[in-house]
Design a protein around this motif. Structure first.
Motif, PDB file in Angstrom:
ATOM      1  N   GLY A 252       1.420  -0.992  -0.178  1.00 33.53           N
ATOM      2  CA  GLY A 252       0.144   0.193   0.125  1.00 33.53           C
ATOM      3  C   GLY A 252       1.123   1.397   0.179  1.00 33.53           C
ATOM      4  N   LEU A 253       2.139   1.201   0.078  1.00 34.78           N
ATOM      5  CA  LEU A 253       3.157   2.108  -0.106  1.00 34.78           C
ATOM      6  C   LEU A 253       3.401   3.026  -1.537  1.00 34.78           C
ATOM      7  N   GLY A 254       2.938   2.071  -2.677  1.00 32.19           N
ATOM      8  CA  GLY A 254       3.055   2.572  -3.520  1.00 32.19           C
ATOM      9  C   GLY A 254       1.486   3.821  -3.803  1.00 32.19           C
ATOM     10  N   PRO A 255       0.224   3.841  -3.634  1.00 31.78           N
ATOM     11  CA  PRO A 255      -1.022   4.492  -3.256  1.00 31.78           C
ATOM     12  C   PRO A 255      -0.833   5.576  -2.468  1.00 31.78           C
ATOM     13  N   ARG A 256      -0.050   5.889  -1.644  1.00 30.15           N
ATOM     14  CA  ARG A 256       0.305   5.968  -0.091  1.00 30.15           C
ATOM     15  C   ARG A 256       0.913   7.293  -1.011  1.00 30.15           C
TER      16      ARG A 256
ATOM     17  N   ALA B  46      -3.943  15.168 -12.840  1.00 31.59           N
ATOM     18  CA  ALA B  46      -3.493  14.390 -13.109  1.00 31.59           C
ATOM     19  C   ALA B  46      -2.319  12.919 -14.413  1.00 31.59           C
ATOM     20  N   VAL B  47      -1.223  13.215 -15.434  1.00 30.17           N
ATOM     21  CA  VAL B  47      -0.877  12.492 -16.075  1.00 30.17           C
ATOM     22  C   VAL B  47       0.455  11.675 -15.833  1.00 30.17           C
ATOM     23  N   LEU B  48       0.533   9.700 -15.888  1.00 29.95           N
ATOM     24  CA  LEU B  48       2.040   9.662 -15.850  1.00 29.95           C
ATOM     25  C   LEU B  48       1.943   8.728 -17.349  1.00 29.95           C
ATOM     26  N   THR B  49       3.008   8.054 -17.251  1.00 29.15           N
ATOM     27  CA  THR B  49       3.037   7.107 -17.744  1.00 29.15           C
ATOM     28  C   THR B  49       4.039   5.049 -17.437  1.00 29.15           C
ATOM     29  N   VAL B  50       3.247   4.616 -18.209  1.00 28.51           N
ATOM     30  CA  VAL B  50       4.016   3.351 -17.688  1.00 28.51           C
ATOM     31  C   VAL B  50       4.058   2.623 -18.825  1.00 28.51           C
ATOM     32  N   ASP B  51       4.897   1.334 -18.586  1.00 26.55           N
ATOM     33  CA  ASP B  51       6.150   0.764 -19.562  1.00 26.55           C
ATOM     34  C   ASP B  51       4.792  -0.052 -20.391  1.00 26.55           C
ATOM     35  N   THR B  52       4.453  -0.006 -21.989  1.00 27.08           N
ATOM     36  CA  THR B  52       3.455  -1.118 -21.420  1.00 27.08           C
ATOM     37  C   THR B  52       3.828  -2.921 -21.790  1.00 27.08           C
ATOM     38  N   GLU B  53       4.733  -2.601 -21.920  1.00 26.44           N
ATOM     39  CA  GLU B  53       5.016  -4.062 -21.889  1.00 26.44           C
ATOM     40  C   GLU B  53       4.929  -4.765 -20.127  1.00 26.44           C
ATOM     41  N   ARG B  54       4.199  -3.903 -19.203  1.00 23.36           N
ATOM     42  CA  ARG B  54       4.059  -4.104 -17.526  1.00 23.36           C
ATOM     43  C   ARG B  54       2.577  -4.003 -17.168  1.00 23.36           C
ATOM     44  N   PRO B  55       1.662  -4.903 -18.248  1.00 21.66           N
ATOM     45  CA  PRO B  55       0.313  -4.533 -17.909  1.00 21.66           C
ATOM     46  C   PRO B  55      -0.076  -4.618 -16.926  1.00 21.66           C
ATOM     47  N   ARG B  56       0.194  -5.468 -15.671  1.00 26.29           N
ATOM     48  CA  ARG B  56       0.387  -5.064 -14.205  1.00 26.29           C
ATOM     49  C   ARG B  56       0.288  -4.166 -13.995  1.00 26.29           C
ATOM     50  N   LEU B  57       1.375  -2.852 -14.450  1.00 28.03           N
ATOM     51  CA  LEU B  57       1.278  -1.542 -14.017  1.00 28.03           C
ATOM     52  C   LEU B  57       0.473  -0.813 -14.135  1.00 28.03           C
ATOM     53  N   GLN B  58      -0.063  -0.605 -15.140  1.00 30.54           N
ATOM     54  CA  GLN B  58      -0.855  -0.482 -16.106  1.00 30.54           C
ATOM     55  C   GLN B  58      -2.385  -0.705 -15.039  1.00 30.54           C
TER      56      GLN B  58
ATOM     57  N   GLU C 158      -5.009   2.067 -12.834  1.00 22.11           N
ATOM     58  CA  GLU C 158      -6.217   2.035 -13.863  1.00 22.11           C
ATOM     59  C   GLU C 158      -6.883   1.726 -12.712  1.00 22.11           C
ATOM     60  N   GLY C 159      -6.553   0.886 -11.702  1.00 19.36           N
ATOM     61  CA  GLY C 159      -7.112   0.634 -10.664  1.00 19.36           C
ATOM     62  C   GLY C 159      -7.744   1.964  -9.344  1.00 19.36           C
ATOM     63  N   TRP C 160      -6.363   2.682  -9.768  1.00 16.58           N
ATOM     64  CA  TRP C 160      -6.108   4.227  -8.361  1.00 16.58           C
ATOM     65  C   TRP C 160      -7.226   5.773  -9.618  1.00 16.58           C
ATOM     66  N   GLY C 161      -7.781   4.963 -10.645  1.00 20.52           N
ATOM     67  CA  GLY C 161      -8.274   5.919 -11.426  1.00 20.52           C
ATOM     68  C   GLY C 161      -7.809   6.938 -13.379  1.00 20.52           C
ATOM     69  N   TYR C 162      -7.102   6.335 -13.041  1.00 22.45           N
ATOM     70  CA  TYR C 162      -6.181   7.184 -14.485  1.00 22.45           C
ATOM     71  C   TYR C 162      -6.866   6.336 -15.588  1.00 22.45           C
TER      72      TYR C 162
ATOM     73  N   VAL D  69       0.353   6.321 -22.007  1.00 16.14           N
ATOM     74  CA  VAL D  69       0.026   7.585 -21.559  1.00 16.14           C
ATOM     75  C   VAL D  69      -1.222   7.809 -20.797  1.00 16.14           C
ATOM     76  N   MET D  70      -0.965   7.678 -20.076  1.00 15.49           N
ATOM     77  CA  MET D  70      -2.616   7.125 -18.456  1.00 15.49           C
ATOM     78  C   MET D  70      -2.970   9.206 -17.749  1.00 15.49           C
ATOM     79  N   LEU D  71      -4.105   8.902 -17.795  1.00  9.46           N
ATOM     80  CA  LEU D  71      -4.680  10.392 -17.434  1.00  9.46           C
ATOM     81  C   LEU D  71      -5.280  10.015 -16.101  1.00  9.46           C
ATOM     82  N   LEU D  72      -5.270  10.965 -15.904  1.00  9.32           N
ATOM     83  CA  LEU D  72      -6.834  11.090 -13.933  1.00  9.32           C
ATOM     84  C   LEU D  72      -7.143  12.060 -13.731  1.00  9.32           C
TER      85      LEU D  72
END
Length: 177
Positions: A114-118, A132-144, A148-152, A169-172
């Protein structure tokens, strides 16, 4: 025994603090990417710290277990007039004020606690930007999926450097700022 978030303290830092926290960020990165330090793109992390930290709006939150840094998140507001949304959204956002979450890094021992969301929430706390915008490696679908679970939501893809991964490219949208 799993680490407990109650053992964690957070410290907030700004642009002027970069000289004092730079090595801490590099140390956490070395731990978090220990298995990938041979990759040239990963080795360029100090440049990214200096690039983002050079922005007057740079904000960073560092997580500490006692006096040991165990994670961080940093970013900065989008530069005015820099239309980050072009190529990703068909129509511009009604309020283009955006915070770019550049990095969110957690040492392996502290992952899935739970440290990441905190860290993420602390970084955005009190910010006035509409999104808010962030990017995540497309080779890491679990991170994406985690983001998404955080609303992005994924709004496109980008490869900012020839040797970088392709990023989602992910948008919140932050209606309740």
């Amino acid at each position: 025994m799993e680490p407990a978030l109650t053992d964690i303290t957070l410290s907030r830092h700004a642009h002027d603090d970069l000289p004092a926290i730079r090595q801490t960020l590099l140390d956490v990165h070395a731990d978090a990417y220990a298995d990938r330090m041979n990759e040239e793109f990963v080795q360029r992390f100090p440049w990214f710290v200096d690039h983002w930290g050079g922005n007057p709006g740079f904000t960073c939150v560092i997580a500490w277990e006692g006096d040991v840094p165990v994670g961080f998140s940093y970013g900065a507001p989008a530069a005015e007039g820099r239309q980050w949304w072009q190529g990703h959204l068909g129509t511009p956002p009604a309020d283009p004020a955006t915070f770019h979450v550049s990095e969110l890094m957690v040492c392996p021992k502290w992952r899935k606690t739970g440290l990441g969301p905190r860290l993420h929430d602390a970084l955005l706390e009190g910010r006035g930007e509409a999104s808010a915008v962030l990017t995540v490696d497309t080779e890491r679908p679990r991170l994406q999926a985690m983001y998404e679970g955080w609303g992005y939501r994924k709004i496109g893809e980008n490869q900012p450097f020839a040797d970088s991964p392709v990023y989602a490219v992910m948008l919140l949208e932050r209606s309740g700022r």
